[in-house]
Write a protein that holds these residues in place. Structure first.
Motif, mmCIF file in Angstrom:
data_model
loop_
_atom_site.group_PDB
_atom_site.id
_atom_site.type_symbol
_atom_site.label_atom_id
_atom_site.label_comp_id
_atom_site.label_asym_id
_atom_site.label_seq_id
_atom_site.Cartn_x
_atom_site.Cartn_y
_atom_site.Cartn_z
ATOM 1 N N UNK A 111 6.290 -39.954 -37.518
ATOM 2 C CA UNK A 111 5.517 -40.202 -38.743
ATOM 3 C C UNK A 111 4.561 -39.025 -38.921
ATOM 4 N N UNK A 112 4.927 -38.125 -39.839
ATOM 5 C CA UNK A 112 4.210 -36.856 -39.968
ATOM 6 C C UNK A 112 2.758 -37.051 -40.389
ATOM 7 N N UNK A 113 2.493 -38.059 -41.239
ATOM 8 C CA UNK A 113 1.121 -38.285 -41.714
ATOM 9 C C UNK A 113 0.172 -38.665 -40.578
ATOM 10 N N UNK A 114 0.724 -39.093 -39.453
ATOM 11 C CA UNK A 114 -0.103 -39.531 -38.321
ATOM 12 C C UNK A 114 0.086 -38.649 -37.096
ATOM 13 N N UNK A 115 0.766 -37.514 -37.261
ATOM 14 C CA UNK A 115 1.065 -36.635 -36.133
ATOM 15 C C UNK A 115 -0.187 -35.928 -35.602
ATOM 16 N N UNK A 116 -1.031 -35.446 -36.511
ATOM 17 C CA UNK A 116 -2.164 -34.610 -36.116
ATOM 18 C C UNK A 116 -3.240 -35.442 -35.413
ATOM 19 N N UNK A 117 -3.650 -35.053 -34.188
ATOM 20 C CA UNK A 117 -4.754 -35.773 -33.535
ATOM 21 C C UNK A 117 -6.024 -35.696 -34.382
ATOM 22 N N UNK A 118 -6.675 -36.846 -34.565
ATOM 23 C CA UNK A 118 -7.841 -36.897 -35.443
ATOM 24 C C UNK A 118 -8.686 -38.102 -35.062
ATOM 25 N N UNK A 119 -9.909 -37.843 -34.608
ATOM 26 C CA UNK A 119 -10.793 -38.910 -34.165
ATOM 27 C C UNK A 119 -11.270 -39.836 -35.254
ATOM 28 N N UNK A 120 -11.019 -39.499 -36.508
ATOM 29 C CA UNK A 120 -11.358 -40.411 -37.611
ATOM 30 C C UNK A 120 -10.239 -41.414 -37.888
ATOM 31 N N UNK A 121 -9.048 -41.173 -37.334
ATOM 32 C CA UNK A 121 -7.879 -42.043 -37.542
ATOM 33 C C UNK A 121 -7.742 -42.387 -39.029
ATOM 34 N N UNK A 122 -7.562 -41.372 -39.889
ATOM 35 C CA UNK A 122 -7.733 -41.557 -41.338
ATOM 36 C C UNK A 122 -6.713 -42.453 -42.027
ATOM 37 N N UNK A 123 -5.538 -42.675 -41.441
ATOM 38 C CA UNK A 123 -4.515 -43.453 -42.152
ATOM 39 C C UNK A 123 -4.470 -44.922 -41.742
ATOM 40 N N UNK A 124 -5.366 -45.336 -40.835
ATOM 41 C CA UNK A 124 -5.350 -46.729 -40.367
ATOM 42 C C UNK A 124 -6.767 -47.292 -40.321
ATOM 43 N N UNK A 125 -6.880 -48.606 -40.488
ATOM 44 C CA UNK A 125 -8.181 -49.256 -40.298
ATOM 45 C C UNK A 125 -8.558 -49.242 -38.830
#
Length: 571
Positions: A254-268
Protein backbone atom coordinates in the motif's frame (compact mmCIF):
# COMPACT_ATOMS: atom_id res chain seq x y z
CA UNK A 1 -1.63 22.46 43.95
CA UNK A 2 1.30 23.62 46.11
CA UNK A 3 2.96 20.19 45.87
CA UNK A 4 2.53 20.26 42.09
CA UNK A 5 4.04 23.75 41.92
CA UNK A 6 6.99 22.77 44.11
CA UNK A 7 7.73 19.78 41.86
CA UNK A 8 7.44 21.93 38.75
CA UNK A 9 9.78 24.62 40.11
CA UNK A 10 12.52 22.01 40.49
CA UNK A 11 12.47 21.83 36.69
CA UNK A 12 13.43 25.52 36.57
CA UNK A 13 16.83 24.77 38.12
CA UNK A 14 20.14 24.41 36.18
CA UNK A 15 19.78 20.60 36.13
CA UNK A 16 17.39 21.12 33.21
CA UNK A 17 18.12 22.83 29.89
CA UNK A 18 16.75 26.21 28.85
CA UNK A 19 14.14 24.77 26.50
CA UNK A 20 12.69 22.60 29.27
CA UNK A 21 12.70 25.46 31.78
CA UNK A 22 10.85 27.71 29.31
CA UNK A 23 8.18 25.06 28.65
CA UNK A 24 7.55 24.58 32.38
CA UNK A 25 7.50 28.32 33.13
CA UNK A 26 4.82 28.86 30.49
CA UNK A 27 2.67 26.18 32.13
CA UNK A 28 3.17 27.71 35.58
CA UNK A 29 2.15 31.10 34.21
CA UNK A 30 -0.97 30.09 32.35
CA UNK A 31 -2.05 26.43 32.31
CA UNK A 32 -2.50 24.94 35.81
CA UNK A 33 -4.49 21.90 34.57
CA UNK A 34 -1.75 20.87 32.15
CA UNK A 35 0.86 21.49 34.84
CA UNK A 36 -1.01 19.17 37.22
CA UNK A 37 -1.20 16.41 34.62
CA UNK A 38 2.53 16.64 34.01
CA UNK A 39 3.56 16.51 37.67
CA UNK A 40 0.87 14.66 39.67
CA UNK A 41 2.98 11.51 39.40
CA UNK A 42 6.32 10.30 38.07
CA UNK A 43 6.52 8.56 34.71
CA UNK A 44 6.87 5.05 36.11
CA UNK A 45 9.64 2.80 34.93
CA UNK A 46 7.54 -0.33 35.14
CA UNK A 47 8.35 -4.00 34.76
CA UNK A 48 9.07 -3.63 31.03
CA UNK A 49 9.89 0.05 30.70
CA UNK A 50 7.67 3.06 30.20
CA UNK A 51 5.34 4.65 27.69
CA UNK A 52 3.62 8.02 27.70
CA UNK A 53 2.99 11.41 26.12
CA UNK A 54 6.07 13.41 25.17
CA UNK A 55 6.82 16.76 26.83
CA UNK A 56 8.50 18.31 29.86
CA UNK A 57 7.57 17.10 33.34
CA UNK A 58 7.86 14.04 35.58
CA UNK A 59 4.79 12.39 34.00
CA UNK A 60 6.06 12.75 30.44
CA UNK A 61 8.55 11.12 28.10
CA UNK A 62 11.56 13.42 27.71
CA UNK A 63 15.36 13.32 27.84
CA UNK A 64 15.29 13.50 31.65
CA UNK A 65 12.75 10.76 32.40
CA UNK A 66 14.47 8.57 29.79
CA UNK A 67 17.83 9.65 31.18
CA UNK A 68 16.89 8.68 34.73
CA UNK A 69 15.75 5.27 33.52
CA UNK A 70 18.97 4.76 31.55
CA UNK A 71 21.19 5.91 34.40
CA UNK A 72 19.39 3.47 36.71
CA UNK A 73 19.84 0.65 34.20
CA UNK A 74 23.52 1.55 33.87
CA UNK A 75 24.00 1.43 37.64
CA UNK A 76 22.24 -1.93 37.84
CA UNK A 77 24.32 -3.45 35.05
CA UNK A 78 27.59 -2.21 36.54
CA UNK A 79 26.69 -3.67 39.96
CA UNK A 80 25.23 -6.98 38.81
CA UNK A 81 26.88 -8.07 35.57
CA UNK A 82 30.53 -8.79 36.21
CA UNK A 83 32.18 -8.24 32.84
CA UNK A 84 35.19 -6.23 31.78
CA UNK A 85 33.15 -4.55 29.03
CA UNK A 86 29.39 -4.27 29.33
CA UNK A 87 27.40 -3.72 26.13
CA UNK A 88 23.87 -2.64 25.19
CA UNK A 89 22.17 -2.49 21.76
CA UNK A 90 19.65 0.26 20.98
CA UNK A 91 16.92 0.44 18.31
CA UNK A 92 14.17 2.96 17.64
CA UNK A 93 11.00 3.24 15.59
CA UNK A 94 9.40 5.87 13.32
CA UNK A 95 7.92 8.07 16.05
CA UNK A 96 8.71 11.72 16.56
CA UNK A 97 11.93 12.16 18.58
CA UNK A 98 12.72 8.42 18.61
CA UNK A 99 16.07 8.88 16.85
CA UNK A 100 16.98 11.84 19.08
CA UNK A 101 15.97 9.95 22.23
CA UNK A 102 17.97 6.90 21.12
CA UNK A 103 21.11 9.04 20.87
CA UNK A 104 20.46 10.53 24.32
CA UNK A 105 20.18 7.01 25.74
CA UNK A 106 23.35 5.93 23.91
CA UNK A 107 25.21 8.94 25.30
CA UNK A 108 24.28 8.11 28.89
CA UNK A 109 25.27 4.45 28.56
CA UNK A 110 28.62 5.38 27.03
CA UNK A 111 29.16 8.01 29.74
CA UNK A 112 28.95 5.09 32.17
CA UNK A 113 31.64 3.18 30.20
CA UNK A 114 29.12 0.83 28.59
CA UNK A 115 29.69 -0.17 24.95
CA UNK A 116 26.71 0.79 22.75
CA UNK A 117 25.58 -0.69 19.45
CA UNK A 118 23.20 1.89 17.97
CA UNK A 119 21.13 1.09 14.87
CA UNK A 120 21.74 3.62 12.09
CA UNK A 121 18.03 4.19 11.49
CA UNK A 122 14.61 2.84 12.44
CA UNK A 123 14.35 -0.91 12.93
CA UNK A 124 11.67 -3.41 13.96
CA UNK A 125 11.42 -4.25 17.65
CA UNK A 126 11.91 -8.01 16.99
CA UNK A 127 15.24 -7.20 15.32
CA UNK A 128 16.31 -5.52 18.57
CA UNK A 129 15.41 -8.68 20.51
CA UNK A 130 17.39 -10.74 17.98
CA UNK A 131 20.36 -8.35 18.07
CA UNK A 132 20.80 -8.65 21.84
CA UNK A 133 21.87 -12.29 21.54
CA UNK A 134 23.40 -11.94 18.07
CA UNK A 135 25.82 -9.29 19.38
CA UNK A 136 26.22 -10.99 22.79
CA UNK A 137 24.97 -7.89 24.62
CA UNK A 138 24.03 -7.63 28.27
CA UNK A 139 20.84 -5.68 27.56
CA UNK A 140 18.85 -4.01 24.82
CA UNK A 141 16.67 -0.91 24.59
CA UNK A 142 14.06 0.07 22.02
CA UNK A 143 12.47 3.51 21.76
CA UNK A 144 8.85 2.92 20.74
CA UNK A 145 5.25 3.44 21.78
CA UNK A 146 3.93 0.62 19.61
CA UNK A 147 0.45 1.53 18.30
CA UNK A 148 -0.24 4.44 20.68
CA UNK A 149 -1.27 7.86 19.26
CA UNK A 150 1.38 10.14 17.65
CA UNK A 151 2.02 12.18 20.81
CA UNK A 152 3.35 9.10 22.63
CA UNK A 153 6.80 7.56 22.86
CA UNK A 154 8.28 4.86 25.05
CA UNK A 155 11.21 2.82 26.23
CA UNK A 156 11.48 -0.96 26.62
CA UNK A 157 14.37 -2.86 28.18
CA UNK A 158 15.55 -6.35 27.23
CA UNK A 159 17.89 -8.65 29.11
CA UNK A 160 20.78 -10.74 27.73
CA UNK A 161 18.44 -13.57 26.63
CA UNK A 162 16.62 -11.23 24.24
CA UNK A 163 13.43 -11.16 26.32
CA UNK A 164 12.04 -8.13 28.10
CA UNK A 165 13.14 -7.81 31.71
CA UNK A 166 11.38 -10.01 34.28
CA UNK A 167 12.08 -10.81 37.96
CA UNK A 168 14.50 -10.38 39.55
CA UNK A 169 16.08 -7.90 37.14
CA UNK A 170 12.96 -5.75 36.63
CA UNK A 171 12.60 -5.03 40.34
CA UNK A 172 16.31 -4.42 40.72
CA UNK A 173 16.41 -1.93 37.87
CA UNK A 174 13.24 -0.17 39.07
CA UNK A 175 14.81 0.24 42.51
CA UNK A 176 17.93 1.82 41.00
CA UNK A 177 15.83 4.19 38.88
CA UNK A 178 13.66 5.26 41.80
CA UNK A 179 16.73 6.00 43.92
CA UNK A 180 18.05 8.52 41.41
CA UNK A 181 17.73 12.29 41.30
CA UNK A 182 17.65 13.91 37.86
CA UNK A 183 20.90 15.72 38.73
CA UNK A 184 22.70 12.35 38.86
CA UNK A 185 22.19 11.57 35.17
CA UNK A 186 25.53 11.50 33.30
CA UNK A 187 24.90 12.90 29.80
CA UNK A 188 28.61 13.25 28.89
CA UNK A 189 28.97 10.83 25.97
CA UNK A 190 32.10 8.87 25.19
CA UNK A 191 31.65 8.67 21.43
CA UNK A 192 34.36 6.05 21.03
CA UNK A 193 32.08 3.59 22.85
CA UNK A 194 29.15 4.12 20.45
CA UNK A 195 29.20 1.90 17.34
CA UNK A 196 26.62 2.42 14.60
CA UNK A 197 25.23 -0.84 13.18
CA UNK A 198 22.98 -1.75 10.28
CA UNK A 199 23.15 -4.10 7.29
CA UNK A 200 25.17 -6.95 8.83
CA UNK A 201 22.63 -7.38 11.64
CA UNK A 202 19.73 -6.85 9.21
CA UNK A 203 20.96 -9.66 6.95
CA UNK A 204 21.35 -12.07 9.85
CA UNK A 205 17.89 -11.19 11.17
CA UNK A 206 16.19 -11.65 7.78
CA UNK A 207 17.99 -14.98 7.29
CA UNK A 208 16.76 -16.14 10.71
CA UNK A 209 13.23 -14.95 10.00
CA UNK A 210 13.05 -16.91 6.75
CA UNK A 211 14.54 -20.01 8.37
CA UNK A 212 11.96 -19.93 11.18
CA UNK A 213 8.95 -18.64 9.26
CA UNK A 214 9.17 -20.87 6.17
CA UNK A 215 8.39 -24.45 7.04
CA UNK A 216 8.24 -26.47 3.83
CA UNK A 217 10.03 -26.67 0.47
CA UNK A 218 6.80 -27.95 -1.08
CA UNK A 219 4.83 -24.69 -0.78
CA UNK A 220 4.14 -22.79 -4.01
CA UNK A 221 4.80 -19.26 -2.83
CA UNK A 222 4.50 -17.71 -6.30
CA UNK A 223 0.79 -18.57 -6.32
CA UNK A 224 -0.14 -16.42 -3.29
CA UNK A 225 -1.17 -12.81 -3.93
CA UNK A 226 -0.31 -10.69 -0.89
CA UNK A 227 -1.17 -7.11 0.07
CA UNK A 228 1.10 -5.63 2.72
CA UNK A 229 0.93 -2.35 4.64
CA UNK A 230 3.44 -1.03 7.14
CA UNK A 231 0.96 1.63 8.39
CA UNK A 232 3.76 4.22 8.14
CA UNK A 233 5.92 2.14 10.50
CA UNK A 234 9.27 0.37 10.69
CA UNK A 235 8.24 -2.90 9.07
CA UNK A 236 8.83 -1.44 5.61
CA UNK A 237 12.57 -1.97 6.18
CA UNK A 238 12.23 -5.69 6.94
CA UNK A 239 8.97 -7.39 5.92
CA UNK A 240 9.19 -6.85 2.12
CA UNK A 241 12.79 -8.12 2.14
CA UNK A 242 11.81 -11.17 4.20
CA UNK A 243 8.90 -11.98 1.86
CA UNK A 244 11.15 -11.65 -1.19
CA UNK A 245 13.90 -13.81 0.30
CA UNK A 246 11.30 -16.45 1.22
CA UNK A 247 10.16 -16.61 -2.40
CA UNK A 248 6.91 -14.63 -2.34
CA UNK A 249 6.92 -12.76 -5.65
CA UNK A 250 3.33 -11.46 -5.88
CA UNK A 251 3.49 -8.83 -3.11
CA UNK A 252 1.65 -5.51 -3.39
CA UNK A 253 2.50 -2.72 -0.93
CA UNK A 254 0.00 0.00 0.00
CA UNK A 255 2.02 2.91 -1.36
CA UNK A 256 0.09 5.62 0.53
CA UNK A 257 1.26 4.02 3.80
CA UNK A 258 4.78 2.98 2.76
CA UNK A 259 6.67 6.04 4.03
CA UNK A 260 7.52 5.93 7.77
CA UNK A 261 5.74 8.85 9.43
CA UNK A 262 5.17 9.45 13.14
CA UNK A 263 1.95 11.33 12.41
CA UNK A 264 0.40 8.19 10.82
CA UNK A 265 -1.52 10.50 8.45
CA UNK A 266 -3.79 7.97 6.70
CA UNK A 267 -5.23 6.29 9.82
CA UNK A 268 -6.95 7.33 13.04
CA UNK A 269 -4.86 4.74 14.86
CA UNK A 270 -1.90 2.71 13.51
CA UNK A 271 -3.33 -0.37 15.19
CA UNK A 272 -3.77 -3.52 13.07
CA UNK A 273 -6.49 -4.67 15.47
CA UNK A 274 -8.75 -2.01 13.95
CA UNK A 275 -10.48 -2.81 10.63
CA UNK A 276 -10.29 0.88 9.72
CA UNK A 277 -6.49 0.82 9.92
CA UNK A 278 -6.37 -1.90 7.26
CA UNK A 279 -9.07 -0.42 5.01
CA UNK A 280 -6.63 0.85 2.37
CA UNK A 281 -5.06 -2.59 2.30
CA UNK A 282 -8.34 -4.49 2.04
CA UNK A 283 -9.55 -2.06 -0.65
CA UNK A 284 -6.41 -2.82 -2.63
CA UNK A 285 -6.89 -6.55 -2.03
CA UNK A 286 -10.40 -6.36 -3.44
CA UNK A 287 -9.17 -4.36 -6.43
CA UNK A 288 -6.47 -6.85 -7.41
CA UNK A 289 -8.03 -10.07 -6.09
CA UNK A 290 -5.44 -10.72 -3.38
CA UNK A 291 -5.62 -13.79 -1.15
CA UNK A 292 -4.35 -12.25 2.08
CA UNK A 293 -3.71 -8.85 3.68
CA UNK A 294 -1.00 -8.28 6.27
CA UNK A 295 -0.66 -5.06 8.27
CA UNK A 296 1.84 -4.38 11.04
CA UNK A 297 1.95 -1.87 13.87
CA UNK A 298 4.57 0.94 13.97
CA UNK A 299 7.33 -1.05 15.68
CA UNK A 300 6.54 -4.27 13.77
CA UNK A 301 5.92 -6.62 16.65
CA UNK A 302 2.20 -7.21 15.98
CA UNK A 303 0.32 -8.07 12.81
CA UNK A 304 -3.24 -7.95 11.55
CA UNK A 305 -4.32 -10.58 9.03
CA UNK A 306 -7.30 -10.32 6.71
CA UNK A 307 -8.32 -13.29 4.57
CA UNK A 308 -11.23 -14.29 2.34
CA UNK A 309 -14.24 -15.93 3.97
CA UNK A 310 -16.42 -18.62 2.38
CA UNK A 311 -18.20 -15.95 0.31
CA UNK A 312 -14.96 -14.44 -0.93
CA UNK A 313 -15.17 -11.30 1.23
CA UNK A 314 -12.13 -9.95 3.09
CA UNK A 315 -12.42 -10.72 6.81
CA UNK A 316 -10.09 -9.36 9.50
CA UNK A 317 -9.04 -12.14 11.83
CA UNK A 318 -8.75 -11.33 15.51
CA UNK A 319 -5.50 -12.08 17.32
CA UNK A 320 -6.88 -15.24 18.89
CA UNK A 321 -7.95 -16.66 15.54
CA UNK A 322 -4.60 -15.93 13.92
CA UNK A 323 -2.63 -17.50 16.78
CA UNK A 324 -4.81 -20.63 16.74
CA UNK A 325 -4.38 -21.22 13.01
CA UNK A 326 -0.63 -20.56 13.07
CA UNK A 327 -0.12 -22.75 16.14
CA UNK A 328 -2.12 -25.56 14.54
CA UNK A 329 0.04 -25.29 11.40
CA UNK A 330 3.24 -25.50 13.45
CA UNK A 331 1.92 -28.46 15.43
CA UNK A 332 0.93 -30.28 12.24
CA UNK A 333 4.42 -29.81 10.77
CA UNK A 334 6.12 -30.98 13.96
CA UNK A 335 3.88 -34.06 13.97
CA UNK A 336 4.50 -34.83 10.29
CA UNK A 337 8.24 -34.64 10.93
CA UNK A 338 7.96 -36.98 13.92
CA UNK A 339 9.33 -34.41 16.35
CA UNK A 340 6.55 -34.46 18.97
CA UNK A 341 7.63 -36.67 21.88
CA UNK A 342 6.04 -35.04 24.94
CA UNK A 343 8.91 -32.61 25.46
CA UNK A 344 7.35 -29.68 23.59
CA UNK A 345 5.17 -26.75 24.60
CA UNK A 346 3.37 -23.74 23.19
CA UNK A 347 2.91 -20.44 25.02
CA UNK A 348 -0.18 -18.35 25.68
CA UNK A 349 -1.53 -15.81 28.17
CA UNK A 350 -4.36 -15.68 30.69
CA UNK A 351 -6.55 -13.39 28.56
CA UNK A 352 -6.02 -15.29 25.29
CA UNK A 353 -8.33 -17.94 23.85
CA UNK A 354 -8.41 -21.34 25.51
CA UNK A 355 -8.89 -22.85 22.06
CA UNK A 356 -5.13 -22.85 21.55
CA UNK A 357 -4.77 -25.03 24.67
CA UNK A 358 -7.32 -27.53 23.29
CA UNK A 359 -5.67 -27.59 19.89
CA UNK A 360 -2.22 -28.21 21.36
CA UNK A 361 -3.55 -30.93 23.67
CA UNK A 362 -4.94 -32.80 20.65
CA UNK A 363 -1.33 -33.16 19.46
CA UNK A 364 -0.06 -34.23 22.87
CA UNK A 365 1.60 -30.85 23.45
CA UNK A 366 1.31 -28.82 26.66
CA UNK A 367 0.31 -25.14 26.75
CA UNK A 368 2.08 -22.97 29.30
CA UNK A 369 -0.05 -19.97 30.23
CA UNK A 370 1.45 -16.78 31.65
CA UNK A 371 0.45 -13.22 32.43
CA UNK A 372 -0.28 -10.77 29.62
CA UNK A 373 2.84 -9.82 27.69
CA UNK A 374 5.47 -11.65 25.69
CA UNK A 375 8.12 -11.17 28.34
CA UNK A 376 6.37 -13.99 30.21
CA UNK A 377 6.49 -16.26 27.16
CA UNK A 378 10.19 -15.45 26.80
CA UNK A 379 10.61 -16.35 30.48
CA UNK A 380 8.89 -19.72 29.82
CA UNK A 381 11.59 -20.51 27.27
CA UNK A 382 14.35 -19.64 29.73
CA UNK A 383 12.69 -21.53 32.59
CA UNK A 384 12.20 -24.67 30.46
CA UNK A 385 15.38 -24.81 28.40
CA UNK A 386 15.27 -28.61 28.27
CA UNK A 387 11.95 -28.43 26.36
CA UNK A 388 11.27 -27.45 22.76
CA UNK A 389 9.30 -24.23 22.35
CA UNK A 390 7.14 -24.52 19.23
CA UNK A 391 5.47 -21.11 19.17
CA UNK A 392 3.32 -18.79 21.20
CA UNK A 393 0.95 -15.88 20.99
CA UNK A 394 -1.53 -13.64 22.72
CA UNK A 395 -4.85 -12.09 21.82
CA UNK A 396 -3.35 -8.68 21.08
CA UNK A 397 -2.18 -9.73 17.60
CA UNK A 398 1.30 -10.90 18.60
CA UNK A 399 3.03 -14.18 17.72
CA UNK A 400 6.48 -15.74 18.07
CA UNK A 401 7.84 -18.80 16.27
CA UNK A 402 10.64 -20.68 17.99
CA UNK A 403 13.08 -18.76 20.12
CA UNK A 404 15.49 -16.95 17.81
CA UNK A 405 13.51 -13.82 18.71
CA UNK A 406 12.29 -13.64 22.31
CA UNK A 407 9.42 -11.21 21.76
CA UNK A 408 6.38 -10.98 19.54
CA UNK A 409 7.63 -10.78 15.99
CA UNK A 410 5.57 -9.54 13.05
CA UNK A 411 8.34 -10.27 10.53
CA UNK A 412 8.51 -14.03 11.08
CA UNK A 413 4.79 -14.21 11.87
CA UNK A 414 4.01 -12.54 8.52
CA UNK A 415 5.95 -15.31 6.78
CA UNK A 416 4.13 -17.99 8.76
CA UNK A 417 0.70 -16.50 8.00
CA UNK A 418 1.59 -16.50 4.31
CA UNK A 419 2.85 -20.09 4.57
CA UNK A 420 -0.51 -21.18 5.98
CA UNK A 421 -2.39 -19.32 3.22
CA UNK A 422 -0.16 -20.60 0.41
CA UNK A 423 -0.19 -24.20 1.65
CA UNK A 424 -3.97 -24.15 2.06
CA UNK A 425 -4.52 -22.61 -1.37
CA UNK A 426 -2.49 -25.22 -3.20
CA UNK A 427 -4.41 -27.94 -1.36
CA UNK A 428 -7.84 -26.60 -2.29
CA UNK A 429 -8.48 -24.91 1.04
CA UNK A 430 -7.95 -21.43 2.50
CA UNK A 431 -6.70 -19.78 5.67
CA UNK A 432 -10.32 -19.29 6.78
CA UNK A 433 -11.30 -22.89 6.05
CA UNK A 434 -8.34 -24.05 8.14
CA UNK A 435 -9.79 -22.02 11.04
CA UNK A 436 -13.25 -23.51 10.53
CA UNK A 437 -11.80 -27.03 10.57
CA UNK A 438 -10.25 -26.26 13.97
CA UNK A 439 -13.68 -25.08 15.17
CA UNK A 440 -15.27 -28.31 13.92
CA UNK A 441 -12.85 -30.37 15.99
CA UNK A 442 -12.82 -28.24 19.14
CA UNK A 443 -15.83 -25.82 19.26
CA UNK A 444 -16.32 -22.38 17.71
CA UNK A 445 -14.65 -19.87 20.05
CA UNK A 446 -15.46 -16.18 19.69
CA UNK A 447 -13.66 -13.44 21.57
CA UNK A 448 -14.25 -9.72 21.89
CA UNK A 449 -12.38 -6.85 23.56
CA UNK A 450 -13.68 -3.55 24.94
CA UNK A 451 -11.28 -0.81 26.06
CA UNK A 452 -12.68 2.06 28.14
CA UNK A 453 -10.51 5.19 28.25
CA UNK A 454 -10.16 6.97 31.61
CA UNK A 455 -7.58 9.74 31.35
CA UNK A 456 -5.62 11.58 34.02
CA UNK A 457 -5.49 11.32 37.79
CA UNK A 458 -9.27 10.97 38.18
CA UNK A 459 -9.40 8.36 35.41
CA UNK A 460 -6.75 6.23 37.09
CA UNK A 461 -8.80 6.29 40.30
CA UNK A 462 -11.97 5.31 38.38
CA UNK A 463 -10.22 2.31 36.84
CA UNK A 464 -9.04 1.12 40.23
CA UNK A 465 -12.55 1.56 41.66
CA UNK A 466 -14.11 -0.48 38.84
CA UNK A 467 -11.73 -3.36 39.51
CA UNK A 468 -12.25 -3.06 43.25
CA UNK A 469 -16.03 -3.31 42.80
CA UNK A 470 -15.67 -6.41 40.62
CA UNK A 471 -13.33 -7.95 43.17
CA UNK A 472 -15.33 -7.20 46.30
CA UNK A 473 -18.84 -7.62 44.88
CA UNK A 474 -18.38 -10.52 42.46
CA UNK A 475 -20.88 -11.41 39.77
CA UNK A 476 -22.76 -14.67 40.26
CA UNK A 477 -24.16 -15.14 36.75
CA UNK A 478 -23.24 -14.31 33.15
CA UNK A 479 -26.06 -14.39 30.58
CA UNK A 480 -28.01 -16.86 32.73
CA UNK A 481 -25.03 -19.13 33.40
CA UNK A 482 -23.77 -19.57 36.95
CA UNK A 483 -20.20 -18.38 37.38
CA UNK A 484 -18.05 -21.27 38.50
CA UNK A 485 -14.70 -19.61 39.24
CA UNK A 486 -13.31 -16.17 40.01
CA UNK A 487 -9.56 -15.92 39.45
CA UNK A 488 -7.95 -12.96 41.22
CA UNK A 489 -4.36 -12.63 40.03
CA UNK A 490 -3.63 -9.83 42.46
CA UNK A 491 -4.55 -12.09 45.39
CA UNK A 492 -3.09 -15.16 43.57
CA UNK A 493 -6.30 -17.11 44.27
CA UNK A 494 -8.91 -18.97 42.25
CA UNK A 495 -12.20 -19.37 44.09
CA UNK A 496 -14.96 -21.80 43.11
CA UNK A 497 -18.03 -19.67 43.74
CA UNK A 498 -20.27 -22.77 43.87
CA UNK A 499 -18.28 -24.91 46.32
CA UNK A 500 -16.29 -22.16 48.04
CA UNK A 501 -13.01 -24.00 47.40
CA UNK A 502 -9.98 -21.71 47.02
CA UNK A 503 -6.77 -22.69 45.22
CA UNK A 504 -3.53 -20.76 44.69
CA UNK A 505 -2.43 -19.31 41.35
CA UNK A 506 1.27 -19.86 40.76
CA UNK A 507 1.99 -16.72 38.73
CA UNK A 508 3.39 -13.28 39.66
CA UNK A 509 0.76 -10.94 41.08
CA UNK A 510 -1.13 -8.82 38.56
CA UNK A 511 -4.27 -6.68 38.75
CA UNK A 512 -6.41 -9.05 36.67
CA UNK A 513 -9.80 -10.64 37.39
CA UNK A 514 -11.28 -13.51 35.38
CA UNK A 515 -14.82 -14.88 35.78
CA UNK A 516 -15.58 -18.23 34.13
CA UNK A 517 -18.60 -20.53 33.82
CA UNK A 518 -18.58 -24.32 33.49
CA UNK A 519 -19.18 -24.03 29.73
CA UNK A 520 -16.15 -21.78 29.26
CA UNK A 521 -17.91 -18.41 28.99
CA UNK A 522 -15.35 -15.97 30.33
CA UNK A 523 -14.94 -12.30 31.28
CA UNK A 524 -11.52 -10.89 32.12
CA UNK A 525 -10.78 -7.35 33.32
CA UNK A 526 -7.45 -5.58 33.70
CA UNK A 527 -5.99 -2.07 33.44
CA UNK A 528 -3.85 -1.44 30.37
CA UNK A 529 -0.15 -1.33 31.13
CA UNK A 530 0.53 1.27 28.42
CA UNK A 531 -2.54 3.50 28.10
CA UNK A 532 -5.16 5.10 30.41
CA UNK A 533 -7.65 2.29 29.78
CA UNK A 534 -9.43 -0.57 31.48
CA UNK A 535 -9.83 -3.62 29.24
CA UNK A 536 -12.61 -6.21 29.28
CA UNK A 537 -12.08 -9.49 27.42
CA UNK A 538 -15.02 -11.72 26.52
CA UNK A 539 -14.86 -15.33 25.34
CA UNK A 540 -17.78 -17.59 24.45
CA UNK A 541 -17.95 -20.88 22.57
CA UNK A 542 -20.37 -23.32 20.98
CA UNK A 543 -20.17 -26.57 19.04
CA UNK A 544 -20.03 -26.37 15.22
CA UNK A 545 -21.36 -29.33 13.26
CA UNK A 546 -20.73 -28.04 9.72
CA UNK A 547 -18.78 -25.25 8.06
CA UNK A 548 -22.05 -24.30 6.38
CA UNK A 549 -23.37 -23.27 9.81
CA UNK A 550 -20.31 -21.18 10.71
CA UNK A 551 -21.89 -17.82 9.91
CA UNK A 552 -25.06 -18.55 11.90
CA UNK A 553 -23.02 -19.84 14.86
CA UNK A 554 -20.84 -16.73 14.83
CA UNK A 555 -23.95 -14.52 14.81
CA UNK A 556 -25.29 -16.38 17.86
CA UNK A 557 -21.99 -16.05 19.73
CA UNK A 558 -21.71 -12.34 18.87
CA UNK A 559 -25.25 -11.83 20.19
CA UNK A 560 -24.30 -13.60 23.42
CA UNK A 561 -21.30 -11.30 23.86
CA UNK A 562 -23.47 -8.23 23.30
CA UNK A 563 -25.96 -9.45 25.92
CA UNK A 564 -23.12 -9.83 28.43
CA UNK A 565 -21.81 -6.34 27.64
CA UNK A 566 -25.28 -4.91 28.18
CA UNK A 567 -25.68 -6.89 31.41
CA UNK A 568 -22.42 -5.35 32.71
CA UNK A 569 -23.57 -1.87 31.56
CA UNK A 570 -20.44 -1.39 29.48
CA UNK A 571 -22.14 -0.11 26.32
Amino acid sequence: MKDILDKAKLWLTPTFDTETQTEIQELINGNPDALTDRFYKNMEFGTGGMRGVMGAGTNRINKYTLGRATQGLSNYLIENVKKEQLSVVIAFDCRHNSKKFAKVVANILSANNIKVFLFEDLRATPELSFAVRHLNCDAGIVLTASHNPPEYNGYKVYWADGGQIVPPHDGGIISKVNDLDFSEINFNAKEELIEVIGKDVDDAFIDGSVKNGCLSDDINRDNLKIVFTSLHGTSIVSVPDALAKAGYSDVHIVEEQREPNGDFPTVKSPNPEEPEALKMATDLANKIGADIVIGTDPDCDRLGVAIRDLDGNMKLMNGNQTMVVMTEFLLKKWKEEGKINGNQFVGSTIVSTELVNKSAASYGVATKVGLTGFKWIAKMIRDHESMDFIGGGEESFGYMIGDFVRDKDAVTATLLACEVAAYAKQNGSSFYEELLNIYLRNNFYKEHLISIVKKGMDGAAEIQQMLSDMRNNPLTEIDGEKIETLSDYEASTRKNLITGEVTNIDLPKSNVLIYQTASGTRIAARPSGTEPKIKFYFSVNSSLDSTNNAEATEVELDAKIQRIIKELKLN
